[in-house]
Design an enzyme around this catalytic site. Structure first.
Site, PDB file in Angstrom:
ATOM      1  N   THR A 170       1.556  -4.638   4.126  1.00  0.00           N
ATOM      2  CA  THR A 170       1.362  -5.051   5.523  1.00  0.00           C
ATOM      3  C   THR A 170       0.729  -6.436   5.653  1.00  0.00           C
ATOM      4  OG1 THR A 170      -0.817  -3.989   5.644  1.00  0.00           O
ATOM      5  CG2 THR A 170       1.087  -2.657   6.297  1.00  0.00           C
ATOM      6  N   ASP A 171       0.038  -6.875   4.582  1.00  0.00           N
ATOM      7  CA  ASP A 171      -0.768  -8.104   4.751  1.00  0.00           C
ATOM      8  C   ASP A 171       0.075  -9.343   5.056  1.00  0.00           C
ATOM      9  OD1 ASP A 171      -2.993  -6.586   4.355  1.00  0.00           O
ATOM     10  OD2 ASP A 171      -3.290  -7.159   2.262  1.00  0.00           O
TER      11      ASP A 171
ATOM     12  N   THR B  37       0.827  -1.212   0.000  1.00  0.00           N
ATOM     13  CA  THR B  37       0.000   0.000   0.000  1.00  0.00           C
ATOM     14  C   THR B  37       0.857   1.256   0.000  1.00  0.00           C
ATOM     15  OG1 THR B  37      -1.826  -1.050   1.145  1.00  0.00           O
ATOM     16  CG2 THR B  37      -1.657   1.310   1.425  1.00  0.00           C
TER      17      THR B  37
ATOM     18  N   SER C 264       1.533  -7.399  -1.276  1.00  0.00           N
ATOM     19  CA  SER C 264       2.200  -8.478  -0.527  1.00  0.00           C
ATOM     20  C   SER C 264       1.370  -9.750  -0.463  1.00  0.00           C
ATOM     21  CB  SER C 264       2.587  -8.006   0.879  1.00  0.00           C
ATOM     22  OG  SER C 264       1.485  -7.986   1.736  1.00  0.00           O
TER      23      SER C 264
HETATM   24  N1  ASP Z   1      -2.696  -5.330   0.315  1.00  0.00           N
HETATM   25  C1  ASP Z   1      -1.616  -4.498   0.805  1.00  0.00           C
HETATM   26  C2  ASP Z   1      -0.351  -5.340   0.817  1.00  0.00           C
HETATM   27  O1  ASP Z   1      -0.153  -6.106   1.708  1.00  0.00           O
HETATM   28  C3  ASP Z   1      -1.919  -3.971   2.152  1.00  0.00           C
HETATM   29  C4  ASP Z   1      -0.902  -3.035   2.754  1.00  0.00           C
HETATM   30  O2  ASP Z   1       0.209  -2.886   2.296  1.00  0.00           O
HETATM   31  O3  ASP Z   1      -1.256  -2.399   3.776  1.00  0.00           O
HETATM   32  O4  ASP Z   1       0.437  -5.243  -0.099  1.00  0.00           O
END
Ligand code: ASP
Length: 330
Positions: free
Chosen positions: A85-86, A12, A54
């Site tokens: 973050t995922d 993100t 991710s």
């Molecule tokens: N879907 C995103 C990822 O993990 C979520 C994030 O980065 O907060 O790449």
């Protein structure tokens, strides 16, 4: 000033809005340009490794990140990795086994809102990550997020939206970053020299028990994977209404390693407490995660099965703490 290599992998933090939702598209140098304050903390250099959500990151990408750090290890004083973050907690755990005892910090960060948006947490997390990577007390793999500094083996994503997304499970946060300072609660000197590994067995699965789970689910998993992490209910055990135990035994003959853990976020497992779990402690191919996170148990099993298929040696490695991944190892 310290030289820090910034490795971009997407997430993100580097996303822009598309017709189909957010997707990573900002390059790592564009991201760095949005945070010019970093140049006051250290000498940063950029390397774009991939640019992906991710959700798509797999163990082969952990290997690629570790290889990149190995190749650049002598040229930099520390590393910052931007990541979605995922699956950040899985990558942090994976890197903690692939890169052990690193005196140099390897700091992973990301954001809940893209740096391209006004109300983003990206700039703060980036500055904090570089503060941490430039700090002389920082060693090994760490997640820096919303002011928390968490060991790579202990992180878990606890919130899908709020800024303080990550918690340290069954272990304290090692530091907090506030007003431009890193305040350490737990300091560790790395022992010896950094040790890199370059192999993992990706054929390891993770499954969560649910009320009414049928034996074909467990059979499928034990038949298809060389290692399996099972998130049980509570402190741990297997339902008695199907022949789960005979499957466990059959999988032992095949050499599959099974790690029992809990789906409860805190306090870990204890198979000895209930009859439904106690029997498992007698099974030669069954291990217990105890206070480890599921993310760490999965990554550790991949790392172990990438090194040995000998059950005794695998058990020894599993119960040997790495980067404070397990306290209850006796
Ligand atoms: N879907 C995103 C990822 O993990 C979520 C994030 O980065 O907060 O790449």
């Amino acid at each position: 000033m310290r030289r820090i290599l910034l490795i971009g992998t997407g997430g993100t933090i580097a996303s822009r809005q598309t017709d189909d939702g957010l997707a990573p598209s900002l390059s790592i140098s564009e991201l760095l340009e949005k945070v010019p304050e970093i140049a006051d903390l250290c000498v940063p250099e950029c390397l774009q490794l991939f640019n992906m959500d991710s959700t798509n990151i797999r163990p082969e990408h952990w290997l690629e990140i570790a290889r990149t750090i190995r190749e650049n290890y002598s040229r930099y004083d520390g590393f910052v990795i931007t990541h979605g973050t995922d699956t950040m907690a899985y990558t942090a755990a994976g890197l903690s086994y692939l890169i052990q005892d690193s005196p140099k910090p390897i700091v992973i960060t990301g954001a809940q809102i893209s740096v391209a948006q006004g109300d983003s947490d990206a700039r703060r997390n980036m500055i904090d990550a570089f503060l941490c990577a430039s700090d002389e007390n920082s060693h090994g793999v760490l997640i820096v997020f919303s002011g928390s500094v968490i060991l790579g083996t202990r992180a878990r994503k606890n919130y899908t939206k709020r800024f303080a997304a990550f918690a340290s499970a069954n272990y304290p946060e090692v530091a907090r970053i506030q007003s431009g300072h890193v305040f350490w609660f737990v300091t560790q000197e790395p022992e010896g020299d950094v040790v890199f590994s370059d192999s993992l067995c990706p054929n390891v699965g993770l499954i969560k028990l649910f009320p009414g789970i049928t034996e074909d689910v467990i059979t499928f998993m034990t038949d298809h994977y060389d290692g399996l992490v099972v998130e049980c209910f509570g402190v741990g055990g297997l339902p008695e209404y199907y022949e789960f135990y005979s499957h466990i035994r059959r999988s032992a003959e095949k050499g599959t390693l099974i790690v029992m853990t809990t789906q409860v976020p805190n306090d870990g497992s204890d198979l000895t407490l209930y009859k439904v779990g106690h029997k498992l402690t007698q099974e030669p191919n069954v291990l217990e995660a105890r206070d480890m996170t599921s993310e760490a148990a999965l990554a550790k099993l991949m790392w172990i099965l990438g090194r040995t298929r000998d059950v005794k040696e695998a058990k020894r490695l599993f119960y040997t703490p790495v980067a404070h991944d397990m306290i209850m190892h006796q």
